[in-house]
Design a protein around this motif. Structure first.
Motif, PDB file in Angstrom:
ATOM      1  N   SER A   1     -33.680 -15.291  -0.329  1.00 56.28           N
ATOM      2  CA  SER A   1     -32.407 -16.042   0.240  1.00 56.28           C
ATOM      3  C   SER A   1     -32.971 -17.453   1.061  1.00 56.28           C
ATOM      4  CB  SER A   1     -31.815 -15.130   1.144  1.00 56.28           C
ATOM      5  OG  SER A   1     -32.422 -14.479   2.314  1.00 56.28           O
ATOM      6  N   LYS A   2     -34.015 -17.046   1.528  1.00 57.91           N
ATOM      7  CA  LYS A   2     -34.443 -18.477   2.556  1.00 57.91           C
ATOM      8  C   LYS A   2     -35.044 -19.231   1.732  1.00 57.91           C
ATOM      9  CE  LYS A   2     -36.602 -18.995   7.096  1.00 57.91           C
ATOM     10  NZ  LYS A   2     -37.348 -18.556   8.109  1.00 57.91           N
ATOM     11  N   LEU A   3     -35.873 -19.051   0.752  1.00 59.59           N
ATOM     12  CA  LEU A   3     -36.639 -19.915  -0.168  1.00 59.59           C
ATOM     13  C   LEU A   3     -35.640 -20.563  -1.172  1.00 59.59           C
ATOM     14  CD1 LEU A   3     -39.918 -17.947  -1.274  1.00 59.59           C
ATOM     15  CD2 LEU A   3     -39.671 -19.760   0.601  1.00 59.59           C
ATOM     16  N   ARG A   4     -34.437 -19.914  -1.474  1.00 63.44           N
ATOM     17  CA  ARG A   4     -33.578 -20.590  -2.357  1.00 63.44           C
ATOM     18  C   ARG A   4     -32.871 -21.766  -1.807  1.00 63.44           C
ATOM     19  NH1 ARG A   4     -32.072 -19.127  -7.161  1.00 63.44           N
ATOM     20  NH2 ARG A   4     -32.771 -17.057  -8.085  1.00 63.44           N
ATOM     21  N   ARG A   5     -32.929 -21.949  -0.260  1.00 61.23           N
ATOM     22  CA  ARG A   5     -32.231 -22.922   0.416  1.00 61.23           C
ATOM     23  C   ARG A   5     -32.939 -24.413   0.000  1.00 61.23           C
ATOM     24  NH1 ARG A   5     -31.530 -20.155   6.134  1.00 61.23           N
ATOM     25  NH2 ARG A   5     -33.383 -21.112   6.287  1.00 61.23           N
ATOM     26  N   GLU A   6     -32.453 -25.242  -0.421  1.00 62.53           N
ATOM     27  CA  GLU A   6     -33.084 -26.487  -1.074  1.00 62.53           C
ATOM     28  C   GLU A   6     -34.063 -27.239  -0.028  1.00 62.53           C
ATOM     29  OE1 GLU A   6     -31.956 -30.447  -3.586  1.00 62.53           O
ATOM     30  OE2 GLU A   6     -30.674 -28.832  -3.478  1.00 62.53           O
ATOM     31  N   GLU A   7     -33.293 -27.380   1.163  1.00 56.22           N
ATOM     32  CA  GLU A   7     -34.253 -28.037   1.938  1.00 56.22           C
ATOM     33  C   GLU A   7     -35.169 -27.631   2.595  1.00 56.22           C
ATOM     34  OE1 GLU A   7     -33.279 -29.732   6.610  1.00 56.22           O
ATOM     35  OE2 GLU A   7     -31.753 -29.853   5.315  1.00 56.22           O
ATOM     36  N   TYR A   8     -35.332 -26.002   2.775  1.00 57.34           N
ATOM     37  CA  TYR A   8     -36.216 -25.206   3.228  1.00 57.34           C
ATOM     38  C   TYR A   8     -37.439 -25.287   2.140  1.00 57.34           C
ATOM     39  CZ  TYR A   8     -38.767 -21.318   5.107  1.00 57.34           C
ATOM     40  OH  TYR A   8     -39.688 -20.319   5.453  1.00 57.34           O
ATOM     41  N   CYS A   9     -36.836 -24.984   0.855  1.00 55.83           N
ATOM     42  CA  CYS A   9     -38.156 -24.927  -0.302  1.00 55.83           C
ATOM     43  C   CYS A   9     -38.757 -26.454  -0.296  1.00 55.83           C
ATOM     44  CB  CYS A   9     -37.277 -24.738  -1.637  1.00 55.83           C
ATOM     45  SG  CYS A   9     -38.416 -24.344  -3.167  1.00 55.83           S
ATOM     46  N   GLU A  10     -37.985 -27.434  -0.056  1.00 62.13           N
ATOM     47  CA  GLU A  10     -38.531 -28.859  -0.311  1.00 62.13           C
ATOM     48  C   GLU A  10     -39.655 -28.950   0.819  1.00 62.13           C
ATOM     49  OE1 GLU A  10     -35.279 -31.546  -0.481  1.00 62.13           O
ATOM     50  OE2 GLU A  10     -34.945 -31.081  -2.406  1.00 62.13           O
ATOM     51  N   THR A  11     -39.167 -28.574   1.985  1.00 63.60           N
ATOM     52  CA  THR A  11     -40.338 -28.565   3.255  1.00 63.60           C
ATOM     53  C   THR A  11     -41.566 -27.720   2.685  1.00 63.60           C
ATOM     54  OG1 THR A  11     -38.448 -28.971   4.700  1.00 63.60           O
ATOM     55  CG2 THR A  11     -40.592 -28.107   5.492  1.00 63.60           C
ATOM     56  N   LEU A  12     -41.436 -26.507   2.365  1.00 66.17           N
ATOM     57  CA  LEU A  12     -42.614 -25.712   1.985  1.00 66.17           C
ATOM     58  C   LEU A  12     -43.303 -26.552   0.610  1.00 66.17           C
ATOM     59  CD1 LEU A  12     -41.343 -22.212   1.727  1.00 66.17           C
ATOM     60  CD2 LEU A  12     -42.912 -23.105   3.343  1.00 66.17           C
ATOM     61  N   VAL A  13     -42.696 -26.930  -0.187  1.00 64.49           N
ATOM     62  CA  VAL A  13     -43.410 -27.853  -1.256  1.00 64.49           C
ATOM     63  C   VAL A  13     -44.060 -28.787  -0.816  1.00 64.49           C
ATOM     64  CG1 VAL A  13     -43.173 -29.127  -3.122  1.00 64.49           C
ATOM     65  CG2 VAL A  13     -41.736 -27.056  -3.192  1.00 64.49           C
ATOM     66  N   ARG A  14     -43.754 -29.864   0.149  1.00 68.86           N
ATOM     67  CA  ARG A  14     -44.477 -30.703   0.752  1.00 68.86           C
ATOM     68  C   ARG A  14     -45.558 -30.267   1.697  1.00 68.86           C
ATOM     69  NH1 ARG A  14     -39.390 -32.499   1.853  1.00 68.86           N
ATOM     70  NH2 ARG A  14     -39.519 -32.135   4.068  1.00 68.86           N
ATOM     71  N   LYS A  15     -45.409 -29.031   2.430  1.00 65.33           N
ATOM     72  CA  LYS A  15     -46.475 -28.666   3.236  1.00 65.33           C
ATOM     73  C   LYS A  15     -47.432 -27.870   2.379  1.00 65.33           C
ATOM     74  CE  LYS A  15     -43.796 -28.037   7.567  1.00 65.33           C
ATOM     75  NZ  LYS A  15     -43.969 -27.300   8.612  1.00 65.33           N
ATOM     76  N   LEU A  16     -47.315 -27.450   1.425  1.00 64.41           N
ATOM     77  CA  LEU A  16     -48.213 -26.915   0.460  1.00 64.41           C
ATOM     78  C   LEU A  16     -48.917 -27.878  -0.519  1.00 64.41           C
ATOM     79  CD1 LEU A  16     -46.357 -23.748  -1.304  1.00 64.41           C
ATOM     80  CD2 LEU A  16     -48.350 -23.621   0.102  1.00 64.41           C
TER      81      LEU A  16
END
Length: 110
Positions: free
Chosen positions: A66-81
């Motif tokens: 539910s948290k990872l499906r939030r687009e902004e949150y996921c995009e932030t994680l992708v950038r950090k990864l």
């Protein structure tokens, strides 16, 4: 299970080889992968490759779908990864360049 399908872990697991190929093509285009409930219900993953000359592996983060499906949150994680993957690869390259060759007799007594 027939020879043309893959084993399902959850109802969300991709089991059709053609669908999996399309997913892998999308991952290659995007430069990262996401997993929504494919391994465990309620758990998702975001992953980026670790590449030095060729793909060595990946780095990933898991969390509630539910948290990872939030687009902004996921995009932030992708950038950090992606940043973490870049740091790991740079460090790996530096270690490779600093490594001196082993003496020829290193493995004689093993």
């Amino acid at each position: 299970m027939d020879g043309d399908s893959l084993r399902a872990v959850t109802e969300q697991t991709i089991t059709d080889p053609a669908t999996l190929r399309r997913e892998l093509d999308q991952i290659a285009d995007d430069g990262y992968a996401v997993d929504w409930d494919e391994q465990a219900i309620g758990v998702g993953f975001v992953a980026c490759p670790l590449s030095v000359d060729d793909v060595l592996g990946s780095i990933s983060v898991g969390g509630p779908t539910s948290k990872l499906r939030r687009e902004e949150y996921c995009e932030t994680l992708v950038r950090k990864l992606e940043a973490a993957a870049d740091d790991i690869c740079v460090t790996y390259r530096q270690l490779l360049n600093q490594r001196s060759p082993l003496p020829e007799d290193t493995f004689e007594n093993i």
